[in-house]
Design a protein around this motif. Structure first.
Motif, PDB file in Angstrom:
ATOM      1  N   ARG A  67      20.439  29.252  17.551  1.00 27.70           N
ATOM      2  CA  ARG A  67      19.788  28.811  16.309  1.00 27.70           C
ATOM      3  C   ARG A  67      18.539  29.648  16.016  1.00 27.70           C
ATOM      4  NH1 ARG A  67      22.009  23.932  17.860  1.00 27.70           N
ATOM      5  NH2 ARG A  67      20.339  23.320  19.250  1.00 27.70           N
ATOM      6  N   LEU A  68      17.751  29.910  17.050  1.00 30.09           N
ATOM      7  CA  LEU A  68      16.564  30.751  16.863  1.00 30.09           C
ATOM      8  C   LEU A  68      16.958  32.172  16.486  1.00 30.09           C
ATOM      9  CD1 LEU A  68      14.323  29.545  19.790  1.00 30.09           C
ATOM     10  CD2 LEU A  68      13.840  29.324  17.361  1.00 30.09           C
ATOM     11  N   TYR A  69      18.014  32.680  17.078  1.00 24.16           N
ATOM     12  CA  TYR A  69      18.495  34.024  16.742  1.00 24.16           C
ATOM     13  C   TYR A  69      18.909  34.090  15.267  1.00 24.16           C
ATOM     14  CZ  TYR A  69      21.454  38.121  16.566  1.00 24.16           C
ATOM     15  OH  TYR A  69      22.011  39.313  16.204  1.00 24.16           O
ATOM     16  N   ARG A  70      19.696  33.105  14.814  1.00 28.16           N
ATOM     17  CA  ARG A  70      20.116  33.076  13.399  1.00 28.16           C
ATOM     18  C   ARG A  70      18.909  32.995  12.477  1.00 28.16           C
ATOM     19  NH1 ARG A  70      24.486  29.778  15.380  1.00 28.16           N
ATOM     20  NH2 ARG A  70      23.195  27.936  15.173  1.00 28.16           N
TER      21      ARG A  70
ATOM     22  N   THR B 103      19.127  42.218  21.994  1.00 28.93           N
ATOM     23  CA  THR B 103      19.918  42.007  23.198  1.00 28.93           C
ATOM     24  C   THR B 103      20.196  40.537  23.465  1.00 28.93           C
ATOM     25  OG1 THR B 103      17.958  41.949  24.603  1.00 28.93           O
ATOM     26  CG2 THR B 103      19.000  44.102  24.254  1.00 28.93           C
ATOM     27  N   ALA B 104      19.631  39.642  22.670  1.00 35.09           N
ATOM     28  CA  ALA B 104      19.794  38.206  22.901  1.00 35.09           C
ATOM     29  C   ALA B 104      21.255  37.790  22.819  1.00 35.09           C
ATOM     30  CB  ALA B 104      18.960  37.413  21.908  1.00 35.09           C
ATOM     31  N   GLN B 105      22.012  38.359  21.898  1.00 32.43           N
ATOM     32  CA  GLN B 105      23.428  38.009  21.770  1.00 32.43           C
ATOM     33  C   GLN B 105      24.183  38.288  23.057  1.00 32.43           C
ATOM     34  OE1 GLN B 105      24.368  40.350  18.231  1.00 32.43           O
ATOM     35  NE2 GLN B 105      25.431  38.528  17.523  1.00 32.43           N
ATOM     36  N   THR B 106      23.903  39.415  23.676  1.00 33.65           N
ATOM     37  CA  THR B 106      24.591  39.795  24.905  1.00 33.65           C
ATOM     38  C   THR B 106      24.255  38.830  26.036  1.00 33.65           C
ATOM     39  OG1 THR B 106      24.467  42.095  24.197  1.00 33.65           O
ATOM     40  CG2 THR B 106      24.991  41.696  26.498  1.00 33.65           C
ATOM     41  N   VAL B 107      22.983  38.493  26.170  1.00 34.97           N
ATOM     42  CA  VAL B 107      22.560  37.571  27.224  1.00 34.97           C
ATOM     43  C   VAL B 107      23.210  36.205  27.019  1.00 34.97           C
ATOM     44  CG1 VAL B 107      20.566  36.379  28.224  1.00 34.97           C
ATOM     45  CG2 VAL B 107      20.394  38.788  27.587  1.00 34.97           C
ATOM     46  N   ILE B 108      23.202  35.720  25.778  1.00 40.66           N
ATOM     47  CA  ILE B 108      23.804  34.419  25.479  1.00 40.66           C
ATOM     48  C   ILE B 108      25.303  34.457  25.758  1.00 40.66           C
ATOM     49  CG2 ILE B 108      24.312  32.786  23.634  1.00 40.66           C
ATOM     50  CD1 ILE B 108      21.581  33.637  22.401  1.00 40.66           C
ATOM     51  N   ALA B 109      25.970  35.532  25.334  1.00 36.87           N
ATOM     52  CA  ALA B 109      27.415  35.642  25.539  1.00 36.87           C
ATOM     53  C   ALA B 109      27.764  35.693  27.028  1.00 36.87           C
ATOM     54  CB  ALA B 109      27.949  36.881  24.833  1.00 36.87           C
ATOM     55  N   GLN B 110      26.994  36.420  27.822  1.00 40.25           N
ATOM     56  CA  GLN B 110      27.260  36.497  29.260  1.00 40.25           C
ATOM     57  C   GLN B 110      27.105  35.133  29.920  1.00 40.25           C
ATOM     58  OE1 GLN B 110      24.485  39.472  30.541  1.00 40.25           O
ATOM     59  NE2 GLN B 110      25.906  41.167  30.155  1.00 40.25           N
ATOM     60  N   ARG B 111      26.058  34.434  29.572  1.00 41.68           N
ATOM     61  CA  ARG B 111      25.833  33.124  30.184  1.00 41.68           C
ATOM     62  C   ARG B 111      26.863  32.106  29.703  1.00 41.68           C
ATOM     63  NH1 ARG B 111      19.242  32.676  30.385  1.00 41.68           N
ATOM     64  NH2 ARG B 111      18.961  34.615  31.537  1.00 41.68           N
ATOM     65  N   ALA B 112      27.254  32.189  28.435  1.00 42.89           N
ATOM     66  CA  ALA B 112      28.269  31.273  27.915  1.00 42.89           C
ATOM     67  C   ALA B 112      29.618  31.535  28.579  1.00 42.89           C
ATOM     68  CB  ALA B 112      28.388  31.416  26.401  1.00 42.89           C
ATOM     69  N   HIS B 113      29.960  32.799  28.750  1.00 45.43           N
ATOM     70  CA  HIS B 113      31.229  33.152  29.395  1.00 45.43           C
ATOM     71  C   HIS B 113      31.270  32.647  30.833  1.00 45.43           C
ATOM     72  CE1 HIS B 113      34.906  35.333  30.080  1.00 45.43           C
ATOM     73  NE2 HIS B 113      34.367  35.920  31.149  1.00 45.43           N
TER      74      HIS B 113
ATOM     75  N   MET C 237      32.510  29.059  28.060  1.00 44.55           N
ATOM     76  CA  MET C 237      32.266  28.788  26.639  1.00 44.55           C
ATOM     77  C   MET C 237      32.383  30.099  25.866  1.00 44.55           C
ATOM     78  SD  MET C 237      31.464  25.532  26.699  1.00 44.55           S
ATOM     79  CE  MET C 237      30.479  25.025  25.326  1.00 44.55           C
ATOM     80  N   LYS C 238      32.546  29.981  24.554  1.00 45.12           N
ATOM     81  CA  LYS C 238      32.563  31.158  23.686  1.00 45.12           C
ATOM     82  C   LYS C 238      31.790  30.841  22.420  1.00 45.12           C
ATOM     83  CE  LYS C 238      36.755  30.141  21.167  1.00 45.12           C
ATOM     84  NZ  LYS C 238      37.987  30.625  20.638  1.00 45.12           N
ATOM     85  N   TRP C 239      31.305  31.896  21.790  1.00 48.04           N
ATOM     86  CA  TRP C 239      30.565  31.777  20.542  1.00 48.04           C
ATOM     87  C   TRP C 239      31.563  31.807  19.399  1.00 48.04           C
ATOM     88  CZ3 TRP C 239      26.901  35.993  18.270  1.00 48.04           C
ATOM     89  CH2 TRP C 239      26.115  35.445  17.273  1.00 48.04           C
ATOM     90  N   THR C 240      31.426  30.914  18.448  1.00 49.81           N
ATOM     91  CA  THR C 240      32.398  30.801  17.365  1.00 49.81           C
ATOM     92  C   THR C 240      32.009  31.585  16.122  1.00 49.81           C
ATOM     93  OG1 THR C 240      31.346  28.754  16.624  1.00 49.81           O
ATOM     94  CG2 THR C 240      33.197  28.549  18.146  1.00 49.81           C
ATOM     95  N   GLY C 241      31.014  32.417  16.203  1.00 48.62           N
ATOM     96  CA  GLY C 241      30.604  33.219  15.055  1.00 48.62           C
ATOM     97  C   GLY C 241      29.132  33.054  14.754  1.00 48.62           C
ATOM     98  N   PHE C 242      28.668  33.787  13.761  1.00 50.41           N
ATOM     99  CA  PHE C 242      27.235  33.824  13.475  1.00 50.41           C
ATOM    100  C   PHE C 242      26.670  32.440  13.173  1.00 50.41           C
ATOM    101  CE2 PHE C 242      23.529  34.536  10.739  1.00 50.41           C
ATOM    102  CZ  PHE C 242      22.784  35.339  11.577  1.00 50.41           C
ATOM    103  N   PHE C 243      27.395  31.626  12.409  1.00 46.71           N
ATOM    104  CA  PHE C 243      26.879  30.314  12.029  1.00 46.71           C
ATOM    105  C   PHE C 243      27.381  29.190  12.927  1.00 46.71           C
ATOM    106  CE2 PHE C 243      26.419  32.677   8.038  1.00 46.71           C
ATOM    107  CZ  PHE C 243      25.071  32.495   7.854  1.00 46.71           C
TER     108      PHE C 243
END
Length: 133
Positions: free
Chosen positions: A19-22, A104-114, A118-124
């Protein structure tokens, strides 16, 4: 199980970081889009106040000062957003260089979610469980 040297994060923390990233990305876009017409308006105002060459402060026109303010606001927004994201993620890279950490926040979030399945469902979107099968 988390990888060595990796901070364990909860799904709520990762969703808050998303949410902060968006918010940071959309605010930077809004500042860029609204800042340029504001500078154009300052150019017109400077010429209107002191025709025909415009109003100059310390050797620079109002439009130049407006651009300096817009660039400063963009950098400040990136820094502040990166700092907040780094604080939530407890990521040393994001904490050390907050403005760069936003990228680089997206990469860190994606690694921890994986790592949590979990997976990210898109920008929103928020994190969702990975469907197997």
């Amino acid at each position: 199980m988390t990888a060595p040297g990796q901070h364990p994060s909860t799904v709520e923390e990762l969703n808050e970081a998303l949410r902060l990233y968006r918010r940071t990305v959309l605010t930077v876009i809004a500042l860029g889009v609204l800042g340029l017409p504001a500078c154009w308006g300052l150019s017109i105002l400077g010429t209107w106040l002191k025709p025909p060459y415009g109003l100059y402060i310390y050797g620079e026109s109002l439009a130049t000062w407006g651009l300096i303010v817009v660039v400063g606001l963009l950098i400040a927004q990136l820094w502040w957003g990166g700092r907040q994201i780094g604080r939530i993620l407890s990521d040393p890279v994001t904490s050390a260089a907050p403005a760069i950490g936003v990228m680089t926040a997206q990469t860190v979030i994606a690694q921890r979610a994986h790592a949590m399945g979990m997976k990210w469902t898109g920008f929103f979107g928020d994190l969702q469980p990975v469907r197997k099968g």
